[in-house]
Design a protein around this motif. Sequence first.
Motif, short mmCIF file in Angstrom:
data_model
loop_
_atom_site.label_atom_id
_atom_site.label_comp_id
_atom_site.label_asym_id
_atom_site.label_seq_id
_atom_site.Cartn_x
_atom_site.Cartn_y
_atom_site.Cartn_z
N ASN A 1 -7.07 0.92 -10.05
CA ASN A 1 -6.96 2.35 -10.34
C ASN A 1 -5.53 2.74 -10.72
O ASN A 1 -5.31 3.53 -11.64
N THR A 2 -4.56 2.19 -10.01
CA THR A 2 -3.15 2.48 -10.32
C THR A 2 -2.79 1.94 -11.70
O THR A 2 -2.11 2.62 -12.49
N SER A 3 -3.25 0.73 -12.00
CA SER A 3 -2.97 0.14 -13.31
C SER A 3 -3.58 0.97 -14.43
O SER A 3 -2.96 1.17 -15.48
N ARG B 1 -4.16 4.20 -14.33
CA ARG B 1 -3.38 5.43 -14.47
C ARG B 1 -2.10 5.19 -15.26
O ARG B 1 -1.72 6.00 -16.11
N VAL B 2 -1.44 4.06 -14.98
CA VAL B 2 -0.21 3.72 -15.70
C VAL B 2 -0.50 3.56 -17.19
O VAL B 2 0.23 4.06 -18.05
N LYS C 1 0.83 -1.21 0.00
CA LYS C 1 0.00 0.00 0.00
C LYS C 1 0.86 1.25 0.00
O LYS C 1 0.57 2.23 -0.71
N LEU D 1 3.97 5.38 -5.71
CA LEU D 1 3.84 5.30 -7.16
C LEU D 1 2.83 6.31 -7.68
O LEU D 1 3.05 6.99 -8.69
N ASN D 2 1.70 6.45 -6.98
CA ASN D 2 0.67 7.40 -7.39
C ASN D 2 1.16 8.84 -7.28
O ASN D 2 0.80 9.69 -8.10
N LEU E 1 -7.47 -0.30 -5.33
CA LEU E 1 -6.20 0.43 -5.38
C LEU E 1 -5.36 -0.05 -6.55
O LEU E 1 -4.80 0.76 -7.31
N MET F 1 3.28 9.43 -10.22
CA MET F 1 2.45 9.60 -11.40
C MET F 1 1.80 10.99 -11.43
O MET F 1 1.57 11.56 -12.49
N TYR G 1 2.37 1.60 -3.48
CA TYR G 1 1.37 2.10 -4.43
C TYR G 1 1.11 3.59 -4.21
O TYR G 1 0.89 4.34 -5.16
N SER G 2 1.10 4.01 -2.95
CA SER G 2 0.91 5.43 -2.65
C SER G 2 2.05 6.26 -3.21
O SER G 2 1.83 7.32 -3.82
#
Length: 325
Positions: free
Chosen positions: A135-137, A139-140, A69, A75-76, A132, A79, A72-73
């Motif tokens: 949504n991240t995938s 955005r990528v 988590k 990474l976001n 999570l 981004m 991922y935070s």
Amino acid sequence: MKKVKYYYDSENLAFRKIKIKKRTKVAYAALFLLASALFGTLAFIVLLNTPYFETPKDRLLSREVDNFKIQYSILNKKMDQIDEVLANIEERDNNIYRTYFNTSPIPDEQRKAGFGGVNRYKELEGYDNSELVVNTSKRVDVISKQLAIQSKSLDEILKLAKEKNKLLAAIPAIQPVKNENLRAVASGFGYRTDPFTKVRKFHAGMDFSSRTGTPIYATGDGIVERADNTASGYGNHIVIRHGYGYETLYGHLSKYNVRAGKRVKRGDLIGFVGSTGRSEAPHLHYEVHKNGEVVNPLNYYYGNISAAEYIQIAKVANQENQSLD
């Protein structure tokens, strides 16, 4: 003290002591142990599935999930920074680069569009943290698509930049006869009096009055399409095809310095002033064509004259006088 249990014997009218057989005792003991084992197992399973009891493995997995988590935070956030930089590049691309090269901007709907059709993230669904991860995938994928579009756009801009240099070199941009060699700008573009019939007719170019043999220069890069006297009225003349819709014509020459098929650059000597064909006196008749239509050559003299000279030429060229051809 252990309780003794009795039963009433109705035949003998007496209470008799209940004697439990050893086998029964063993069976009761086994049943008790089995029930205890089942109850203990059930209680253990229930405890394992409550948040109040964690095994070492559960604690390890929990730490890994918390770490994911956090990653991922991070990474976001990265981004978000990429989005900001990319948005700045896209803005410059649309409002500066593409505007400069007279190209339509790429709409935001196209730049930031998602992916329709089949659910690309189905295999990521159904888990505790699916939202999570999904949504991240997404955005990528969107950023990757934006980068691909921007990369293609920059390739297009680079190509346009290279073409722009060729275009700027091809556009007729200088006078075909130098000012120091001119007697006068005898006639301009538009309706003028014909020197032979004295009838008012359209004059498709500009006349530069000069002595016979005065050098004539190509006004832009291009290829000599014609260098002959086969067109009626122009006498010895040259036609240069510049590309991008531009052509120039040089009429009434005394002689040529180029031949058909020769590639020339702006400022190259291509011929000499004369009075061949339908001409009243030595001069150069000069025309500019854009996309098959004649245009006013006066709008294309910005490469070798000053503002004051341009004003003077424009003043003379705009007078409705008599042309020399």
